[in-house]
Design an enzyme around this catalytic site. Structure first.
Site, PDB file in Angstrom:
ATOM      1  N   ASP A  69       0.861  -1.178   0.000  1.00 48.18           N
ATOM      2  CA  ASP A  69       0.000   0.000   0.000  1.00 48.18           C
ATOM      3  C   ASP A  69       0.904   1.236   0.000  1.00 48.18           C
ATOM      4  O   ASP A  69       1.684   1.437   0.928  1.00 48.18           O
ATOM      5  CB  ASP A  69      -0.878  -0.036   1.254  1.00 48.18           C
ATOM      6  CG  ASP A  69      -1.756   1.191   1.359  1.00 48.18           C
ATOM      7  OD1 ASP A  69      -2.444   1.483   0.377  1.00 48.18           O
ATOM      8  OD2 ASP A  69      -1.754   1.851   2.408  1.00 48.18           O
ATOM      9  N   THR A 102      -3.055   5.133  -4.018  1.00 45.15           N
ATOM     10  CA  THR A 102      -1.955   5.881  -3.393  1.00 45.15           C
ATOM     11  C   THR A 102      -0.615   5.601  -4.078  1.00 45.15           C
ATOM     12  O   THR A 102       0.256   6.454  -4.099  1.00 45.15           O
ATOM     13  CB  THR A 102      -1.846   5.511  -1.902  1.00 45.15           C
ATOM     14  OG1 THR A 102      -1.856   4.088  -1.798  1.00 45.15           O
ATOM     15  CG2 THR A 102      -3.007   6.060  -1.128  1.00 45.15           C
ATOM     16  N   THR A 103      -0.453   4.401  -4.621  1.00 48.85           N
ATOM     17  CA  THR A 103       0.798   4.078  -5.322  1.00 48.85           C
ATOM     18  C   THR A 103       0.804   4.769  -6.682  1.00 48.85           C
ATOM     19  O   THR A 103       1.790   5.397  -7.075  1.00 48.85           O
ATOM     20  CB  THR A 103       0.928   2.548  -5.512  1.00 48.85           C
ATOM     21  OG1 THR A 103       0.657   1.916  -4.272  1.00 48.85           O
ATOM     22  CG2 THR A 103       2.294   2.163  -5.992  1.00 48.85           C
ATOM     23  N   ASP A 400      -9.095   0.016   2.070  1.00 52.62           N
ATOM     24  CA  ASP A 400      -9.139   0.493   0.678  1.00 52.62           C
ATOM     25  C   ASP A 400     -10.456   0.095   0.015  1.00 52.62           C
ATOM     26  O   ASP A 400     -11.073   0.889  -0.688  1.00 52.62           O
ATOM     27  CB  ASP A 400      -7.961  -0.094  -0.128  1.00 52.62           C
ATOM     28  CG  ASP A 400      -6.650   0.607   0.210  1.00 52.62           C
ATOM     29  OD1 ASP A 400      -6.664   1.417   1.157  1.00 52.62           O
ATOM     30  OD2 ASP A 400      -5.632   0.348  -0.444  1.00 52.62           O
TER      31      ASP A 400
END
Length: 535
Positions: A69, A102-103, A400
């Site tokens: 994550d 987020t990545t 998530d």
């Protein structure tokens, strides 16, 4: 040392202790900043997509975290460089706002910085690059709106929501159970969602984990789990139609707030004090019984005397329950938190169909389940797993998935995943570049190239030939005018993401592009870095 003279000819310093400071100016400063941003993006690049690798991070006190994550990786990395900190904040803001992607947002920002560096080396002014990026992000934003699909869902038809949550979970360690976990996440969100207002309060979903069992044992409980047991081992382990008194006052005689001393010099005085104490406990327990409570949940502890009395009066009790859990129990059971015994009334009791104590495995671990509540708007996801790291990672993955389901209830537009949305935006931005006469068109083209970084990383992480795969998918999109063609990461045999059921939320994608562009513009506008040098 920089010296200057005032109107009387006296020297004064411009920058104090200048020899102890390092200073970078102009292109050197921009290059240093860009390389710091690219370094952070490079770390996360290999974690992108369903075949992305995991990172293992060890904290200073020896605790190990294994995750892919993006927000968690950057949060736990001890970053010194100021520009790298900006990238950490970028991923954190994506996590707070959207909860997923987020990545991707950091990889995107890294690619934009890389393209900007080439333009700066060709002599294009950073402000023109930033303006070009701003124009291109607006084109991409509007193009995403035009290719988005709306889908309808209801409490009866959860399938579209489940499929979108499965896309999110497919890039996590837990992807072998993605179907069951996606179903749990969607059911939890729909249980607490206010579909008329299109709002979801994620605070009502409690995620609890316990080591032991296997991942498949993860379950959704329409109620609350408290990691406590009954205060006395002989109290009943199961209570049906429970009337719950939720107390924040201790089961103890009152103590003065000031310093005090009790002088006892005779046996009679001691007996009187003891009887008074016992009477006090008696009154407390009787008060709970009189209002019709069949279970007491208390935020504080109570001594053995009170415990013994509760046991004798057949009034089961749970002690040391945390404040957040008390609030959730109050919401779920429709009860009121009572701060004083005098205020306890029948109306303030919470109601639950079943309260039971459950033991796990061969250990003495017990938990209390409060189920079939009067108001089932508070639910608990109970995660099992082989070790602590697995449970922590599953909690992050479930978070998530919950965020994705919440975003879809707020805005039910989706775009197709697998890099198809980025490739489609890249084609649209490239086509729009020629309409701009100035130097900005170079920056717009660079933005289009940067958008290709995400499908490239997906292909690379899936063990495919990145350049060949990307060019094949791009030409297929243009030839067939089908913007659902993406990278076939799972080797299914089709590039069409509609058939693979790979969806992403529209607002998540748009937020990625806007946030990445904002941060890159900010980095490009820095042309002077003054920092204290190392001793």
């Amino acid at each position: 040392m920089s010296l200057a003279f005032d109107e009387f000819g006296r020297p004064f310093f411009i920058i104090r202790e200048q020899e102890r400071k390092t200073r970078l100016r102009g292109l050197d400063a921009q290059k240093a900043n860009i390389s710091a941003g690219k370094a952070v993006a490079r770390i996360l690049r290999t974690s992108l997509g369903p075949k992305g690798m995991d990172k293992m991070l060890q904290s200073p006190d020896g605790e190990v975290t294994i995750t892919n994550d993006g927000a968690t990786i950057l949060e736990q990395m001890d970053v010194d460089n100021q520009i790298a900190k900006l990238m950490v904040e970028l991923s954190r803001s994506q996590d707070y706002e959207i909860g997923d992607g987020t990545t991707g947002v950091v990889v995107m920002a890294g690619a934009l910085l890389e393209e900007a560096q080439k333009l700066l080396e060709r002599g294009i002014h950073p402000i023109r690059v930033a303006e070009g990026y701003e124009l291109a992000s607006r084109i991409a934003f509007e193009h995403l709106e035009s290719i988005a699909h709306k889908f309808e869902f209801s409490c009866a038809n959860e399938e579209p929501l489940i499929r979108t949550c499965m896309t999110t979970l497919s890039s996590k360690i837990v992807n072998r159970c993605k179907r069951s976990l996606a179903e749990i996440a969607v059911k939890a969100v729909l249980a607490v969602a206010d579909l008329e207002r299109r709002d979801v309060n994620l605070d009502l979903i409690k995620v609890e984990g316990k080591v032991g069992g296997k991942l498949e044992d993860t379950e959704l409980i329409y109620g609350i789990i408290v990691d406590k047991d009954m205060s006395h081992p002989q109290m009943p382990k199961q209570i049906e139609d429970a009337h719950i008194a939720i107390l924040t006052c201790p089961f103890e005689p009152p103590k003065p707030k000031t310093k005090h001393k009790v002088d006892i010099d005779t046996v009679e005085k001691f007996q009187t004090l003891r009887q008074q104490e016992q009477k006090y406990f008696d009154d407390m327990v009787q008060k709970c019984k009189d209002v019709g409570a069949t279970l007491v949940i208390c935020q504080w502890g109570f001594d053995d005397e009170a415990n013994h009395l509760l046991m004798h009066r057949n009034l089961p009790a749970v002690r040391w329950v945390g404040g957040v859990e008390l609030e959730l129990i109050a919401i779920a059971t429709g009860g009121r938190i009572v701060p004083r015994f005098q205020e306890l009334t029948t109306e303030k009791l919470g109601k639950a169909g079943l309260v039971r104590e459950k033991a796990f495995g061969t250990t003495k671990d017990r938990m209390i389940y409060i189920e079939h509540c009067a108001n089932s708007r508070a639910v608990t996801i109970f995660i099992r797993g082989g070790n602590k790291m697995m449970i922590e990672e599953t909690k992050r993955s479930i978070h998530d998935a919950l965020c994705v389901a919440r975003n879809l209830i707020r805005n039910n537009s989706i775009v197709y995943g697998g890099g198809s949305a980025e490739i489609s935006c890249s084609i649209a931005v490239e086509a729009a570049a020629d309409k701009y006469p100035g130097v900005e068109q170079y920056a717009i083209r660079a933005f289009a190239d940067a958008l290709d970084a995400i499908p490239m990383a997906l292909a690379e992480n899936s063990g495919l030939q990145p350049i060949e795969t990307l060019s094949a998918v791009k030409s297929q999109q243009i030839k067939e005018k089908n913007n659902c063609c993406g990278i076939d990461c799972n080797d299914v045999g089709t590039n069409d993401m509609r058939e693979q059921n790979v969806f992403e939320t529209l607002i998540g994608k748009q937020q990625q592009i806007l946030l990445a562009t904002q941060v890159v513009k900010m980095i490009l506008k820095i042309d002077d870095v003054i920092s204290p040098s190392e001793y």
